[in-house]
Design a protein around this motif. Structure first.
Motif, short mmCIF file in Angstrom:
data_model
loop_
_atom_site.label_atom_id
_atom_site.label_comp_id
_atom_site.label_asym_id
_atom_site.label_seq_id
_atom_site.Cartn_x
_atom_site.Cartn_y
_atom_site.Cartn_z
N GLU A 144 2.68 42.46 -13.53
CA GLU A 144 3.26 42.18 -12.23
C GLU A 144 2.35 41.30 -11.38
OE1 GLU A 144 4.51 44.69 -8.22
OE2 GLU A 144 4.46 45.72 -10.16
N ARG A 145 1.05 41.47 -11.52
CA ARG A 145 0.09 40.68 -10.74
C ARG A 145 0.20 39.20 -11.08
NH1 ARG A 145 -5.06 38.98 -11.90
NH2 ARG A 145 -6.38 38.49 -10.10
N CYS A 146 0.32 38.88 -12.37
CA CYS A 146 0.46 37.47 -12.77
C CYS A 146 1.74 36.88 -12.19
CB CYS A 146 0.47 37.37 -14.29
SG CYS A 146 -1.13 37.73 -15.06
N MET A 147 2.81 37.66 -12.21
CA MET A 147 4.08 37.18 -11.64
C MET A 147 3.91 36.92 -10.14
SD MET A 147 7.90 38.90 -11.74
CE MET A 147 7.50 40.32 -10.71
N ARG A 148 3.26 37.83 -9.46
CA ARG A 148 3.09 37.67 -8.01
C ARG A 148 2.26 36.41 -7.70
NH1 ARG A 148 2.88 40.67 -3.20
NH2 ARG A 148 1.26 39.92 -1.79
N MET A 149 1.21 36.20 -8.47
CA MET A 149 0.35 35.03 -8.22
C MET A 149 1.13 33.74 -8.37
SD MET A 149 -3.23 36.15 -10.10
CE MET A 149 -3.91 34.49 -9.93
N LEU A 150 1.97 33.64 -9.42
CA LEU A 150 2.73 32.41 -9.63
C LEU A 150 3.82 32.24 -8.58
CD1 LEU A 150 2.66 30.02 -11.55
CD2 LEU A 150 4.40 31.15 -12.94
N PHE A 151 4.45 33.33 -8.16
CA PHE A 151 5.44 33.26 -7.08
C PHE A 151 4.80 32.70 -5.82
CE2 PHE A 151 8.72 35.39 -9.37
CZ PHE A 151 9.87 35.32 -8.59
N CYS A 152 3.68 33.25 -5.44
CA CYS A 152 3.02 32.81 -4.20
C CYS A 152 2.57 31.36 -4.30
CB CYS A 152 1.84 33.72 -3.88
SG CYS A 152 2.31 35.40 -3.40
N GLU A 153 2.09 30.97 -5.48
CA GLU A 153 1.60 29.60 -5.67
C GLU A 153 2.74 28.58 -5.65
OE1 GLU A 153 -0.10 26.94 -9.36
OE2 GLU A 153 -0.75 29.04 -9.22
N ARG A 154 3.85 28.89 -6.34
CA ARG A 154 4.92 27.92 -6.49
C ARG A 154 5.99 28.01 -5.40
NH1 ARG A 154 5.61 26.04 -11.78
NH2 ARG A 154 7.30 24.80 -10.91
N LEU A 155 6.26 29.22 -4.92
CA LEU A 155 7.37 29.40 -3.97
C LEU A 155 6.91 29.75 -2.56
CD1 LEU A 155 9.86 31.42 -6.22
CD2 LEU A 155 9.65 28.95 -5.95
N GLY A 156 5.66 30.13 -2.41
CA GLY A 156 5.16 30.44 -1.07
C GLY A 156 5.54 31.82 -0.57
N LEU A 157 6.01 32.69 -1.44
CA LEU A 157 6.32 34.07 -1.06
C LEU A 157 6.24 34.96 -2.30
CD1 LEU A 157 10.16 34.31 -0.25
CD2 LEU A 157 9.14 32.55 -1.64
N SER A 158 6.07 36.25 -2.09
CA SER A 158 5.88 37.19 -3.19
C SER A 158 7.23 37.57 -3.80
CB SER A 158 5.19 38.46 -2.67
OG SER A 158 6.08 39.18 -1.83
N PRO A 159 7.22 38.19 -5.00
CA PRO A 159 8.50 38.64 -5.59
C PRO A 159 9.26 39.61 -4.70
CG PRO A 159 6.78 38.62 -7.25
CD PRO A 159 6.11 38.36 -5.95
N SER A 160 8.57 40.53 -4.05
CA SER A 160 9.27 41.48 -3.16
C SER A 160 9.86 40.76 -1.95
CB SER A 160 8.32 42.58 -2.72
OG SER A 160 7.18 42.05 -2.05
N GLN A 161 9.13 39.78 -1.42
CA GLN A 161 9.68 39.00 -0.30
C GLN A 161 10.89 38.18 -0.76
OE1 GLN A 161 6.00 36.98 0.60
NE2 GLN A 161 5.68 38.15 2.46
N TYR A 162 10.81 37.63 -1.98
CA TYR A 162 11.93 36.86 -2.52
C TYR A 162 13.17 37.76 -2.67
CZ TYR A 162 14.60 33.64 -5.41
OH TYR A 162 15.58 32.81 -5.88
N ARG A 163 12.98 38.95 -3.20
CA ARG A 163 14.12 39.87 -3.36
C ARG A 163 14.71 40.24 -2.01
NH1 ARG A 163 13.48 44.78 -7.31
NH2 ARG A 163 14.87 43.55 -8.65
N HIS A 164 13.85 40.47 -1.03
CA HIS A 164 14.35 40.83 0.32
C HIS A 164 15.17 39.69 0.91
CE1 HIS A 164 14.39 42.64 4.31
NE2 HIS A 164 13.99 41.48 4.79
N GLN A 165 14.77 38.45 0.62
CA GLN A 165 15.44 37.29 1.21
C GLN A 165 16.72 36.91 0.46
OE1 GLN A 165 12.81 34.30 2.66
NE2 GLN A 165 14.19 32.62 2.21
N PHE A 166 16.73 37.07 -0.86
CA PHE A 166 17.85 36.57 -1.66
C PHE A 166 18.58 37.64 -2.46
CE2 PHE A 166 14.95 32.92 -1.23
CZ PHE A 166 15.81 32.00 -0.68
N GLY A 167 18.02 38.83 -2.56
CA GLY A 167 18.62 39.87 -3.38
C GLY A 167 19.82 40.55 -2.73
#
Length: 316
Positions: free
Chosen positions: A293-316
């Motif tokens: 999960e940490r690797c996923m979070r790092m790439l989300f923040c680097e490429r999209l500017g927000l964490s996976p949980s923030q992405y789910r809150h915004q688009f889920g």
């Protein structure tokens, strides 16, 4: 008093017109009368203009009686911007943008500025789904897909539709300070500064071609085996090429390195799962091919500017 002009033309997108204008109109409630914005609309040939949603707009000015210069001149987007060159606007735009203190576009309004040669050599943006089309039509422009809006000197360009509101709030903050801009943002129920850029809205990978070629086979292998370790060497073996030649040809044909393609594919898979399932983040990371999960979070923040949980809150 600052004069702000919004250009109208047939098939303009109404939200591109109304959103930014509402920011400055709302700001007048908080400003002293001498600091107010005077808002006007300008049309090329007819005062009566029909927007892309069928609504009719009545312009304040035609080009023949419009003021010579503005504090801010904006070109909204819409089908009429990218499907029609709006040739009647071009000579006037060249003079008006030179005389105005600032000018810019909302969404696909950048195409109209491009037809006037006003994007050449400038860093600009537009709606994420029109980035490639803008780049191809105006190769001298430096088109970016990341930012919500971009300032290059006195030129401002924004991403799609509601990004025009973000840009208007930024311009308002430049004029009268952050406090006024925050007050307007609160009334409009929008964020003063959004997390991430336009990449959070768009797929990171285009659809993979269907023809049979070594590079396409490697791409298809990536998409079918995301949970497996995927190295340049393993993908080169799928393509039946040497690792060095494969990496070179892949980057040339796809526009990114093989590893960047793998990362983008895993991000797109994770985004799809976050949008359409309630799987725990650890499970999303596993099904998307991340080590944890940490690797996923790092790439989300680097490429999209927000964490996976923030992405789910915004688009889920």
């Amino acid at each position: 008093m600052k004069t702000l002009a919004m250009v109208l033309y047939p098939d303009v997108l109404l939200l591109d017109v109304a959103g930014p204008l509402e920011v400055f109109s709302m700001a007048n409630r908080y400003l002293a009368p001498e600091d107010h914005y005077r808002l006007c609309t300008v049309s090329a040939t007819e005062r009566d203009v029909r927007a892309s949603n069928g609504m009719r707009l009545l312009a304040d000015h035609l080009l023949t009686d419009a003021p010579d210069a503005f504090d801010l001149l904006l070109i909204p987007g819409g089908p009429g911007a990218y499907n029609d060159k709006q040739a009647s606007l071009q000579p006037w735009l060249l003079e008006a943008t030179q005389a105005s203190r600032r000018y810019g576009s909302i969404c696909t309004g950048a195409f109209i500025l491009g037809e006037a040669g006003l994007l050449d050599g400038r860093e600009v943006t537009t709606h994420w789904s029109y980035i490639e089309r803008l780049s191809q039509r105006f190769p001298a422009a430096k088109v970016s897909s990341e930012q919500i809006y971009i300032q290059d000197g006195k030129l401002f360009t924004s991403g799609g539709i509601t990004a025009g509101i973000d840009m208007a709030l930024g311009l308002l903050a430049q004029d009268h300070g952050k406090q006024i801009a925050v007050a307007v943002a609160k009334v409009l129920l929008v964020a003063m500064k959004r997390q991430g850029g336009q990449s959070q809205f768009s797929p990171l990978l285009a659809e993979v071609a269907s023809e049979d070629s070594p590079i396409v086979r490697a791409q298809q292998h990536v998409l079918a085996h995301l949970k497996e370790p995927l190295s340049v060497e393993s993908l080169a073996a799928v393509a039946r090429m040497s690792a060095r030649n494969f990496a070179r040809v892949f980057a040339r044909d796809v526009g990114m390195t093989p590893i960047a393609f793998v990362h983008s594919a895993r991000l797109d898979r994770a985004r799809n799962l976050l949008e359409n399932s309630e799987l725990p983040l650890k499970t999303v990371a596993y099904h998307s091919g991340f080590r944890n999960e940490r690797c996923m979070r790092m790439l989300f923040c680097e490429r999209l500017g927000l964490s996976p949980s923030q992405y789910r809150h915004q688009f889920g």
